[in-house]
Design a protein around this motif. Sequence first.
Motif, PDB file in Angstrom:
ATOM      1  N   HIS A   1       2.303 -12.412   1.362  1.00  0.00           N
ATOM      2  CA  HIS A   1       1.915 -11.395   0.376  1.00  0.00           C
ATOM      3  C   HIS A   1       3.094 -10.528  -0.060  1.00  0.00           C
ATOM      4  CE1 HIS A   1      -0.608  -8.497  -1.733  1.00  0.00           C
ATOM      5  NE2 HIS A   1       0.018  -7.531  -1.067  1.00  0.00           N
ATOM      6  N   ASN A  29       5.377 -12.475  -2.372  1.00  0.00           N
ATOM      7  CA  ASN A  29       4.720 -12.726  -3.650  1.00  0.00           C
ATOM      8  C   ASN A  29       4.717 -11.471  -4.517  1.00  0.00           C
ATOM      9  OD1 ASN A  29       3.112 -14.453  -5.459  1.00  0.00           O
ATOM     10  ND2 ASN A  29       1.442 -13.057  -4.978  1.00  0.00           N
ATOM     11  N   ARG A  30       4.554 -10.315  -3.884  1.00  0.00           N
ATOM     12  CA  ARG A  30       4.553  -9.072  -4.648  1.00  0.00           C
ATOM     13  C   ARG A  30       5.925  -8.822  -5.271  1.00  0.00           C
ATOM     14  NH1 ARG A  30       5.904  -3.912  -4.742  1.00  0.00           N
ATOM     15  NH2 ARG A  30       4.438  -2.408  -5.644  1.00  0.00           N
TER      16      ARG A  30
END
Length: 205
Positions: A179, A182-183
């Motif tokens: 996560h 990906n951010r």
Amino acid sequence: MDFVAPIVEGHGEVEAVPALLYRILETEKLACNLRVNPPIRVKASSFLRDEGYFRKYVALAAEKAAQQRGAVLILLDCEDACPAELGPDLLRRAKSVRDDVVVLVALAYREYETWFVAAAESLRGLQGLSQDSEAPRCPEKIRDAKGWLGERMRFGYDPLMHQRDFTKRFDLQKARANHSFNRLYKRLTELLRAAKDASRQISGP
């Protein structure tokens, strides 16, 4: 936005982060002349807890970004801290220093090397990493990603020696299952696309 002034905490990231930003740019086929300022390295504990220290280095990066109409990237390991809490707090504090500069806060949960662990198969054989290395189901649960890599490397893992090479090789798409990576990937891409679109509007068809 075609200029980024990064703030990082590790010696290895001074060389690795520019390589990472250029790779994302190339992967997304964004034709812009991105320039990355030599990253400013800070002591993470002081940066997080000493307000004077924090403001000093944010102001330095922001001034460099402002001169080039660019952005500041704060990229730190968040270890056991909650990114959803620490990230917005760092952004708020940074904007209180210079609210006229775009600031992107990227927190690697738990470490920058956690992103490598998430894409371990793509790094097999590099710098002696075992050919049977395989990403665990939940890389974020590993509290020592550097140690995880080192245990699978012939002579151990050293960020100063290996971080840039791993950055230039690891599979970005596999790492996006993480996560925090990906951010960073999505936010940076959005900023670069917005800058590209703005440039087109100014220059015309």
